[in-house]
Structure formats: structure tokens, C-alpha cells
Design an enzyme around this catalytic site. Structure first.
Site, short mmCIF file in Angstrom:
data_model
loop_
_atom_site.label_atom_id
_atom_site.label_comp_id
_atom_site.label_asym_id
_atom_site.label_seq_id
_atom_site.Cartn_x
_atom_site.Cartn_y
_atom_site.Cartn_z
N PRO A 167 34.14 76.32 70.81
CA PRO A 167 34.31 76.66 69.51
C PRO A 167 35.35 77.76 69.05
O PRO A 167 35.36 78.77 69.86
CB PRO A 167 32.96 77.21 69.02
CG PRO A 167 32.10 76.49 69.89
CD PRO A 167 33.02 76.46 71.05
N GLU A 168 36.19 77.56 68.09
CA GLU A 168 37.18 78.46 67.61
C GLU A 168 37.09 79.13 66.42
O GLU A 168 35.82 79.14 65.85
CB GLU A 168 38.64 77.82 67.67
CG GLU A 168 38.99 77.10 68.87
CD GLU A 168 40.16 76.23 68.99
OE1 GLU A 168 41.06 76.62 68.11
OE2 GLU A 168 40.33 75.40 69.87
#
Length: 284
Positions: free
Chosen positions: A5-6
Site C-alpha cells: 500500500p502507498e
């Protein structure tokens, strides 16, 4: 391929957790897999959380962080497969842990809600510290903050002799960027991922700045990117930004700008997607 996840995904999860946690007292905490807690010890972690009230929930880089009434800060890094689940009416005290064999940590809030951290790959980590800078102090500026300006980026790139894409992935350079949004931003800016950072002129740096901001804002508006089934909201929903990606994970497909085939290369053991025409090295 599993994606971490960013910024848009972590920010979206933090926004979902905020109304669940803010103002609530943690009545009970369990660590179900000891290495999920980096610091302090699992026993000390549970003892310190019990009775603490959550003052707010936000994000720094790829960390979710919650300020507590005790003065300490709780931080979580989802890594490759971590996610939260919220149970508001479980049939028994141990029900949330039984819901998923990959549950690693759980809290029960004062209103009876259970918040469970689920992590099949066991890479996610939690930290309970007196000062969040102990964990996040080395991170670069937030790319959606006032500190991240075209002038700052231009000056910083001029000092860097490495390739632009690995540089943008460096959390000490800019916090929160990852493989998906960097690939998308470089395509939007028309910059080859192997360009040497210092070769970008001021106009290109300004274009890249705008592209980074635009890619992240689009990711947030679309609720994040869900490509592998692991990124999900605490409520169980998923993002839709994958429907709008132009080059990421689209090797062999037509570039939406010029029609040429999108290519994939590997940089630093990570896949990079780009259009060799729109992002040609001849632009250097």
C-alpha cells in the site's frame, strides 16, 4: 506480484479508521503473533494501550499513526498484506480472532467494537513510542503538503546522480510514494524511469511535480488501488483506482497517449512500466 500500500491506500485506511477509533478508549488489547509488535514488548504494548483514549488518527508516509491520551503514539505499517477489520457486534469476546486465521493483533474499544489487524504474510509492524519521530523522523516531505514545491524538487534533483524512479521510491527523499504512483507520474510527465535525476531541467521537474500530485490525488479520489485482493478497507470495500491506471501493470497494452506498446523493465528488483515513445530516453 504483491503490491505494498502507498500513500493513497494508507491515507484511505486512516480515514476509515478515524471515526471508529477517535474518542474511544481501548478496553482490551491482544497480540496474537508476537513479532507484529516491534516495540515495546507485546506485554508492555498491551498494558500501555489498555485504558488509553485515541485522540486522533492520521498518516505519515506509509504509516498510520494514532495519538493517545497517554502522550504516546501508536504507529502501524501495513507492509505487503496487512489490513484492518472492524467488528461491531461479534458473538463473543474471541470471535474476531476466529474470523480470520491470519489475525495478528486486536483491540476491543469501550463501545464494544473490535478492531483486528489481519496479515497473511506477517510483515506488518506496530510501534508504540513516546515520540513518533523515533520511527518517522527520517522520512522526506509529504508530497501533498506545502513543503513539496516545484522549486524544492528542482533543487533536489539537481544534486542527484542516480536514476529518477528509484530516487522517487526512496522514503527519505519523498514520503509515501511507491511503485504504482511513481510509474503513473513518470508517464504523465513524459519522463523515462531510467533518466538520471540531475539531467531533468526546471521545466521537466515542474512537470514531474504536477504529475506526482495529480497521480496521488486521483488515487485518493478513487479510494486507492486494489490489484491483488489484499488491500481492502476496514469495512471490507476496495478501491477503484486500478480502473484508471495508464501504464502500471499494463505491459503489452497500448499507451493511451500514443498507442505504442507499454513496456516493463526491472529497476531495483521492482517492475517498472512505461511507454518507450512518450518517455523516450532521447528526451534526456
Amino acid at each position: 506480484m504483491v503490491r505494498m500500500p502507498e500513500l493513497p491506500e494508507v491515507e484511505t485506511i486512516a480515514r476509515h479508521l478515524a471515526p471508529v477509533l477517535t474518542g474511544q478508549t481501548i478496553a482490551h488489547a491482544d497480540v496474537l503473533w508476537k513479532r507484529t509488535v516491534d516495540r515495546p514488548t507485546p506485554d508492555a504494548f498491551c498494558a500501555a494501550l489498555t485504558g488509553a483514549r485515541v485522540m486522533n488518527v492520521n498518516r505519515r508516509g506509509k504509516f498510520i499513526q494514532a495519538a493517545l491520551s497517554t502522550g504516546q503514539t501508536l504507529l502501524a505499517h501495513l507492509r505487503m498484506s496487512g489490513k484492518f477489520a472492524v467488528y461491531r457486534d461479534g458473538p463473543g469476546d474471541d470471535a474476531p480472532a476466529r474470523e480470520d486465521k491470519h489475525a495478528r493483533l486486536r483491540w476491543q474499544l469501550g463501545d464494544g467494537t473490535w478492531v483486528v489487524f489481519i496479515d497473511p504474510r506477517k510483515f506488518g509492524r506496530f510501534y508504540l513510542v513516546d515520540d513518533p519521530c523515533e520511527i518517522t523522523g527520517d522520512l522526506g516531505p509529504e508530497p501533498l503538503s506545502a513543503d513539496f514545491t516545484p522549486a524544492w524538487l528542482t533543487a533536489q534533483l539537481a544534486q542527484r546522480r542516480g536514476e529518477i524512479k528509484p530516487l522517487l521510491l526512496n522514503q527519505r527523499f519523498i514520503a509515501g510514494l511507491g511503485n504504482i504512483y511513481v510509474s503513473e507520474a513518470l508517464w504523465q510527465a513524459g519522463i523515462h524511469p531510467q533518466r538520471i535525476a540531475a539531467t531533468l531541467n526546471a521545466a521537466e521537474a515542474e512537470r514531474l511535480h504536477a504529475a506526482i500530485v495529480a497521480a496521488l490525488r486521483a488515487g485518493l479520489e478513487n479510494g486507492g488501488t486494489s490489484l491483488d485482493g489484499l488491500y481492502a478497507y476496514p469495512s471490507g470495500g476496495t478501491g477503484r483506482n486500478q480502473e484508471y491506471l495508464r501504464v502500471y501493470d499494463r505491459a503489452g497494452e497500448q499507451c493511451p497517449r500514443c498507442g505504442y506498446a507499454v513496456e516493463r523493465i526491472v529497476q531495483g528488483q521492482r517492475s517498472t512500466y512505461f511507454c518507450p515513445v512518450c518517455q523516450g530516453l532521447a528526451k534526456a
